[in-house]
Motif scaffolding. Structure first.
Motif, PDB file in Angstrom:
ATOM      1  N   HIS B 353       8.290   4.834   9.638  1.00  0.00           N
ATOM      2  CA  HIS B 353       7.398   3.635  10.384  1.00  0.00           C
ATOM      3  C   HIS B 353       7.700   2.381   9.985  1.00  0.00           C
ATOM      4  O   HIS B 353       7.611   1.362  10.771  1.00  0.00           O
ATOM      5  CB  HIS B 353       5.855   4.257  10.107  1.00  0.00           C
ATOM      6  CG  HIS B 353       4.801   2.925  10.108  1.00  0.00           C
ATOM      7  ND1 HIS B 353       4.553   2.295  11.319  1.00  0.00           N
ATOM      8  CD2 HIS B 353       4.376   2.156   8.978  1.00  0.00           C
ATOM      9  CE1 HIS B 353       3.556   1.267  11.127  1.00  0.00           C
ATOM     10  NE2 HIS B 353       3.608   1.396   9.772  1.00  0.00           N
ATOM     11  N   SER B 354       7.871   2.074   8.704  1.00  0.00           N
ATOM     12  CA  SER B 354       8.227   1.023   7.929  1.00  0.00           C
ATOM     13  C   SER B 354       9.513   0.184   8.599  1.00  0.00           C
ATOM     14  O   SER B 354       9.408  -0.999   8.478  1.00  0.00           O
ATOM     15  CB  SER B 354       7.976   0.841   6.631  1.00  0.00           C
ATOM     16  OG  SER B 354       8.443  -0.413   6.198  1.00  0.00           O
ATOM     17  N   VAL B 355      10.416   1.027   8.617  1.00  0.00           N
ATOM     18  CA  VAL B 355      11.643   0.497   9.271  1.00  0.00           C
ATOM     19  C   VAL B 355      11.494  -0.159  10.697  1.00  0.00           C
ATOM     20  O   VAL B 355      11.796  -1.267  10.977  1.00  0.00           O
ATOM     21  CB  VAL B 355      12.765   1.626   9.442  1.00  0.00           C
ATOM     22  CG1 VAL B 355      14.062   1.210  10.120  1.00  0.00           C
ATOM     23  CG2 VAL B 355      13.248   2.058   8.182  1.00  0.00           C
ATOM     24  N   LEU B 356      10.660   0.422  11.455  1.00  0.00           N
ATOM     25  CA  LEU B 356      10.615   0.064  12.860  1.00  0.00           C
ATOM     26  C   LEU B 356       9.576  -1.215  12.872  1.00  0.00           C
ATOM     27  O   LEU B 356       9.657  -2.318  13.392  1.00  0.00           O
ATOM     28  CB  LEU B 356       9.931   1.136  13.593  1.00  0.00           C
ATOM     29  CG  LEU B 356      10.703   2.462  14.093  1.00  0.00           C
ATOM     30  CD1 LEU B 356       9.867   3.490  14.621  1.00  0.00           C
ATOM     31  CD2 LEU B 356      12.019   2.097  14.587  1.00  0.00           C
ATOM     32  N   LEU B 395      -0.601  -7.843  19.061  1.00  0.00           N
ATOM     33  CA  LEU B 395      -1.953  -7.119  18.664  1.00  0.00           C
ATOM     34  C   LEU B 395      -1.548  -5.635  18.060  1.00  0.00           C
ATOM     35  O   LEU B 395      -1.841  -5.159  17.235  1.00  0.00           O
ATOM     36  CB  LEU B 395      -2.856  -6.910  19.566  1.00  0.00           C
ATOM     37  CG  LEU B 395      -4.162  -6.582  19.544  1.00  0.00           C
ATOM     38  CD1 LEU B 395      -4.772  -7.485  18.444  1.00  0.00           C
ATOM     39  CD2 LEU B 395      -5.084  -6.543  20.602  1.00  0.00           C
ATOM     40  N   ILE B 396      -0.490  -4.911  19.022  1.00  0.00           N
ATOM     41  CA  ILE B 396       0.028  -3.674  18.591  1.00  0.00           C
ATOM     42  C   ILE B 396       0.661  -3.617  17.554  1.00  0.00           C
ATOM     43  O   ILE B 396       0.507  -2.830  16.431  1.00  0.00           O
ATOM     44  CB  ILE B 396       0.576  -2.975  19.769  1.00  0.00           C
ATOM     45  CG1 ILE B 396       0.039  -2.713  21.019  1.00  0.00           C
ATOM     46  CG2 ILE B 396       1.312  -1.542  19.417  1.00  0.00           C
ATOM     47  CD1 ILE B 396       0.543  -2.125  22.243  1.00  0.00           C
ATOM     48  N   LEU B 397       1.547  -4.353  17.259  1.00  0.00           N
ATOM     49  CA  LEU B 397       2.323  -4.392  16.006  1.00  0.00           C
ATOM     50  C   LEU B 397       1.465  -4.532  14.896  1.00  0.00           C
ATOM     51  O   LEU B 397       1.710  -4.145  13.689  1.00  0.00           O
ATOM     52  CB  LEU B 397       3.591  -5.525  16.341  1.00  0.00           C
ATOM     53  CG  LEU B 397       4.548  -4.908  17.187  1.00  0.00           C
ATOM     54  CD1 LEU B 397       5.702  -6.131  17.466  1.00  0.00           C
ATOM     55  CD2 LEU B 397       5.196  -3.611  16.879  1.00  0.00           C
ATOM     56  N   LEU B 398       0.625  -5.650  15.135  1.00  0.00           N
ATOM     57  CA  LEU B 398      -0.216  -5.962  13.803  1.00  0.00           C
ATOM     58  C   LEU B 398      -1.122  -4.889  13.414  1.00  0.00           C
ATOM     59  O   LEU B 398      -1.435  -4.859  12.054  1.00  0.00           O
ATOM     60  CB  LEU B 398      -0.915  -7.470  14.056  1.00  0.00           C
ATOM     61  CG  LEU B 398       0.146  -8.609  14.231  1.00  0.00           C
ATOM     62  CD1 LEU B 398      -0.594  -9.998  14.600  1.00  0.00           C
ATOM     63  CD2 LEU B 398       0.631  -8.988  12.724  1.00  0.00           C
ATOM     64  N   LEU B 399      -1.807  -4.398  14.375  1.00  0.00           N
ATOM     65  CA  LEU B 399      -2.672  -3.228  14.044  1.00  0.00           C
ATOM     66  C   LEU B 399      -1.917  -1.956  13.525  1.00  0.00           C
ATOM     67  O   LEU B 399      -2.489  -1.561  12.554  1.00  0.00           O
ATOM     68  CB  LEU B 399      -3.295  -2.907  15.461  1.00  0.00           C
ATOM     69  CG  LEU B 399      -4.651  -3.515  15.949  1.00  0.00           C
ATOM     70  CD1 LEU B 399      -5.172  -3.034  16.860  1.00  0.00           C
ATOM     71  CD2 LEU B 399      -5.543  -4.146  14.850  1.00  0.00           C
ATOM     72  N   ALA B 400      -0.644  -2.045  14.234  1.00  0.00           N
ATOM     73  CA  ALA B 400       0.176  -0.862  13.562  1.00  0.00           C
ATOM     74  C   ALA B 400       0.624  -0.937  11.867  1.00  0.00           C
ATOM     75  O   ALA B 400       0.621   0.039  11.254  1.00  0.00           O
ATOM     76  CB  ALA B 400       1.327  -0.628  14.174  1.00  0.00           C
ATOM     77  N   VAL B 401       0.905  -2.278  11.729  1.00  0.00           N
ATOM     78  CA  VAL B 401       1.215  -2.645  10.186  1.00  0.00           C
ATOM     79  C   VAL B 401       0.199  -2.323   9.252  1.00  0.00           C
ATOM     80  O   VAL B 401       0.209  -2.012   8.090  1.00  0.00           O
ATOM     81  CB  VAL B 401       1.678  -3.765  10.090  1.00  0.00           C
ATOM     82  CG1 VAL B 401       1.092  -5.048  10.109  1.00  0.00           C
ATOM     83  CG2 VAL B 401       2.781  -3.825   8.864  1.00  0.00           C
ATOM     84  N   ALA B 402      -1.193  -2.555   9.692  1.00  0.00           N
ATOM     85  CA  ALA B 402      -2.368  -2.343   8.813  1.00  0.00           C
ATOM     86  C   ALA B 402      -2.822  -0.836   8.905  1.00  0.00           C
ATOM     87  O   ALA B 402      -3.732  -0.504   8.043  1.00  0.00           O
ATOM     88  CB  ALA B 402      -3.682  -3.161   9.637  1.00  0.00           C
ATOM     89  N   GLY B 403      -2.041  -0.091   9.649  1.00  0.00           N
ATOM     90  CA  GLY B 403      -2.405   1.361   9.599  1.00  0.00           C
ATOM     91  C   GLY B 403      -3.629   1.930  10.219  1.00  0.00           C
ATOM     92  O   GLY B 403      -4.347   2.835  10.186  1.00  0.00           O
ATOM     93  N   LEU B 404      -3.741   1.230  11.516  1.00  0.00           N
ATOM     94  CA  LEU B 404      -5.090   1.471  12.364  1.00  0.00           C
ATOM     95  C   LEU B 404      -4.504   2.555  13.584  1.00  0.00           C
ATOM     96  O   LEU B 404      -3.518   2.341  13.890  1.00  0.00           O
ATOM     97  CB  LEU B 404      -5.575   0.199  12.814  1.00  0.00           C
ATOM     98  CG  LEU B 404      -6.210  -0.740  11.889  1.00  0.00           C
ATOM     99  CD1 LEU B 404      -6.944  -1.684  12.574  1.00  0.00           C
ATOM    100  CD2 LEU B 404      -7.545   0.021  11.024  1.00  0.00           C
TER     101      LEU B 404
END
Lengths: 138, 528
Positions: B353-356, B395-404
């Motif tokens: 996940h972190s790579v992407l 928004l999608i990317l930022l929520l994804a990095v926060a783990g939501l």
């Protein structure tokens, strides 16, 4: 380093060193030597020629840009890994070809081509560095 | 010189059975990127064809990595030894689900960066070799993921480091040299430690093959030297992975290179460090990991908290992203600290996940810069009205990095927390959750300021300020910028909605790491 003696000797010396580098490259399969050390000797030859006659003379003598020489060496090394693919063997397995030539037999092998690739990579990469350092000094 | 002169019978040390063609998928990524890199160096003056050489090569690498992952999932761990020499003499390439999955993810991220760079790397910088460096970087990274020999791992580390030095100073600015020196010195120290540890390990067990080391260390009586080695390796790889307290080089250097370069660095380089930790700590020295578990846990929590708090404190978007990278590293290390199957599976999921996500976020920063002309959170604003699609992706990317939920980061953190609770390490789970909260606040702040607010920080709510000079309109953004962003966002979304496939792969990977029988069997069972 602009003495007459050095400038006269340098071309002969570098030619001899080039010849010696090829000798070291070819004997590397079974005896001390090989592509890396051979390449370093060849670069020393270019460097001596460059100190004596100037960098542009070396670039003319090399015909190709050092980076291209290094890249083609890398490509040759990669290609030399491939033949074992066609014999269902793991990568880098050596393949031999005994070639009759003028009454004697020359053993050609994929490690030889890999070594030539290494030689070219070393010649290209190190001479590229050496030449730009010498250029800076001019 | 001829083979006929040999008097020693060496067939016992050689692979004699036929190797299936599919096993060549193990070396294909490395060979393809090396050949592609060489070709793009030869054509370095033709800056118009450069991207296409790279994109073709990376497309082939992606295909080969998909094939490899499929091969590994259907046939178990796969090994190929170079030059037919049986292990431990020949250098082995061994792919388990962990290595194959990360190699595939890395090649996808590199592809996105290669496409993105078509527009954002200037013509003259292409001549300095952006694409050759990119291909050689991918070569080093996939080589690290697929090799089964610890010294060979060191060699691939060198390959990727040297390429990354070249990429870092692309542009020849003073500040880049400054960043590159910090980056280079710390990484060289880490590599030297790695090499020293490997030398000691070789002195201890007399082999460099990972499967052989795993087997020999298990049978080793005195654990003292092994624990020392585990600590050395931990320090070396923690430095590479940017774990607290040896992570100061990352925020000091990741904002200086071109943003596409930072994207590939953030996506791949620290993850190679995490991968090496997973490999060495779990496969080679499980006893060392048990001994170090509490220390790794403390380091992981400190890394997560400093990362997310650092992100909260930054006003430069690029530095903010650098701290988000660090927070993610902490989460992966938490998985190593816990060390049970669920948590390790979570760590593998998180690495993927972190790579992407980190690649995508740095590309998003580049996009935001093009839209607004600034990196400062005080100056930026009004992006929502100018690019609603960009705001959605953001928004999608930022929520994804926060783990939501429902994005890919959620499942990784879920596995990590579940694993930590299962192992009775509630404080690690608490660390993950608290750092997730801080990260959410940090990225929420970024999104609100950059997209939602009408203009810079003096803009009154509900007012749309004039765009800043030097920014471009959404319609001027080229497809080569949209495409990678949309593809990465779609991948993150799809993995978030349908996590089962990915979870089964990561679970498989975790099992292979914790119980090395399959790995050792693949290397020493001849060719299979």
């Amino acid at each position: 380093m602009n003495t007459l003696i050095f400038r006269t000797v340098a071309p002969y010396l570098s030619a001899l060193m080039m010849l010696f580098s090829v000798f070291v490259l070819l004997r590397g399969h079974n005896e001390p030597g090989g592509g890396f050390i051979g390449g370093l000797i060849a670069v020393s030859a270019f460097a001596i020629y460059g100190i004596a006659c100037g960098v542009s003379a070396v670039r003319r003598a090399m015909k190709f840009h050092p980076m291209s020489i290094a890249a083609s060496g890398l490509l040759l090394a990669v290609v030399s890994v491939l033949p074992s693919l066609f014999f269902s063997q793991p990568a880098m397995t050596s393949q031999w070809l005994a070639l009759p030539f003028l009454g004697t037999v020359i053993d050609l092998s994929t490690p030889l081509f890999f070594d030539i690739g290494v030689y070219l990579v070393v010649v290209g990469a190190i001479s590229s560095i050496a030449l730009s350092l010498e250029e800076r000094a001019d | 010189m001829a083979a006929t002169k040999t008097t020693v019978d060496i067939t016992a040390a050689m692979v004699t059975e036929a190797v299936p063609l599919a096993d060549w998928l193990l070396v294909a990524p490395v060979l393809l990127t090396m050949a592609g890199g060489a070709i793009s160096i030869i054509f370095r003056k033709k800056s118009a064809t450069q991207p296409w050489i790279a994109i073709t090569t990376i497309a082939l690498v992606i295909l080969s990595n998909i094939g490899l992952l499929n091969h590994v999932l259907t046939n178990g761990v796969v090994t190929m030894v170079m030059g037919s020499w049986l292990p431990p003499f020949g250098i082995a390439f061994t792919a388990d689900p962990l290595g194959a999955l990360l190699a595939l993810t890395a090649s996808v991220a590199t592809m996105c960066v290669a496409v993105f760079a078509m527009n954002s790397i200037a013509e003259n910088e292409r001549r300095y070799g952006f694409y050759p460096f990119l291909l050689m970087l991918l070569c080093g990274v996939t080589g690290s993921f697929l090799t089964g020999d610890i010294f060979n791992l060191y060699v691939w580390f060198e390959v990727l480091l040297i390429s990354s030095f070249g990429m870092q100073i692309l542009g020849n600015e003073k500040v880049q040299i400054d960043g590159a020196v910090k980056y280079a010195v710390l990484n060289l120290i880490a590599t030297t430690l790695f090499l020293a540890a490997t030398g000691l390990l070789y002195g201890l067990v007399g082999t460099l093959n990972m499967a052989d080391i795993a087997g020999k260390l298990k049978a080793f009586d005195s654990s003292g030297p092994m624990l020392g080695l585990a600590t050395l390796y931990f320090l070396a790889f923690a430095m590479k992975a940017a774990a607290f307290p040896v992570n100061f080089w990352l925020p000091a250097s990741y904002h200086t290179p071109r943003l596409v370069v930072a994207a590939i660095f953030a996506g791949l380089l620290t993850k190679v460090g995490v991968y090496a930790l997973l490999r060495v700590m779990l496969l080679l020295m499980p006893e060392g990991r048990d001994w170090l578990a509490s220390l790794i846990g403390i380091v992981a929590i400190a890394t997560m908290l400093t990362g997310s708090l650092g992100a909260l404190a930054q006003t430069d978007i690029r530095r903010l992203m650098a701290y988000l990278v660090i927070a993610g590293i902490g989460a992966m290390m938490a998985g190593i600290a816990v060390g049970n199957e669920v948590a390790v599976s979570g760590a593998i999921f998180y690495s993927m996940h972190s790579v992407l996500i980190m690649t995508a976020l740095y590309l998003l920063v580049a996009f935001m810069f093009q839209m607004s002309g600034t990196f400062s959170l005080r100056e930026i604003g009004g992006l929502y009205i100018r690019t609603p699609l960009g705001a959605g992706i953001g928004l999608i990317l930022l929520l994804a990095v926060a783990g939501l939920p429902p994005f890919s980061g959620f499942w990784a953190k879920l596995l990590l927390v579940a694993g930590a609770l299962e192992a009775g390490r509630g404080w690690v789970a608490a660390g993950i959750l608290v750092s997730g909260l801080f990260t959410t606040i940090a990225v929420g702040r970024l999104w609100i300021f950059a997209f939602w607010r009408g203009g810079n920080e003096h803009t009154v709510d509900g007012i749309q300020a004039l765009p800043i000079a030097g920014s471009s309109d959404a319609s001027e953004i080229s497809w080569s910028i949209w495409l990678p962003l949309v593809v990465l966002t779609a991948l993150i979304f799809i993995i978030g909605i349908l996590p089962e496939t990915m979870m089964s792969i990561t679970e498989n990977g975790a099992k292979t790491l914790i119980d090395p029988t399959a790995y050792i069997g693949s290397v020493f069972g001849g060719i299979r």
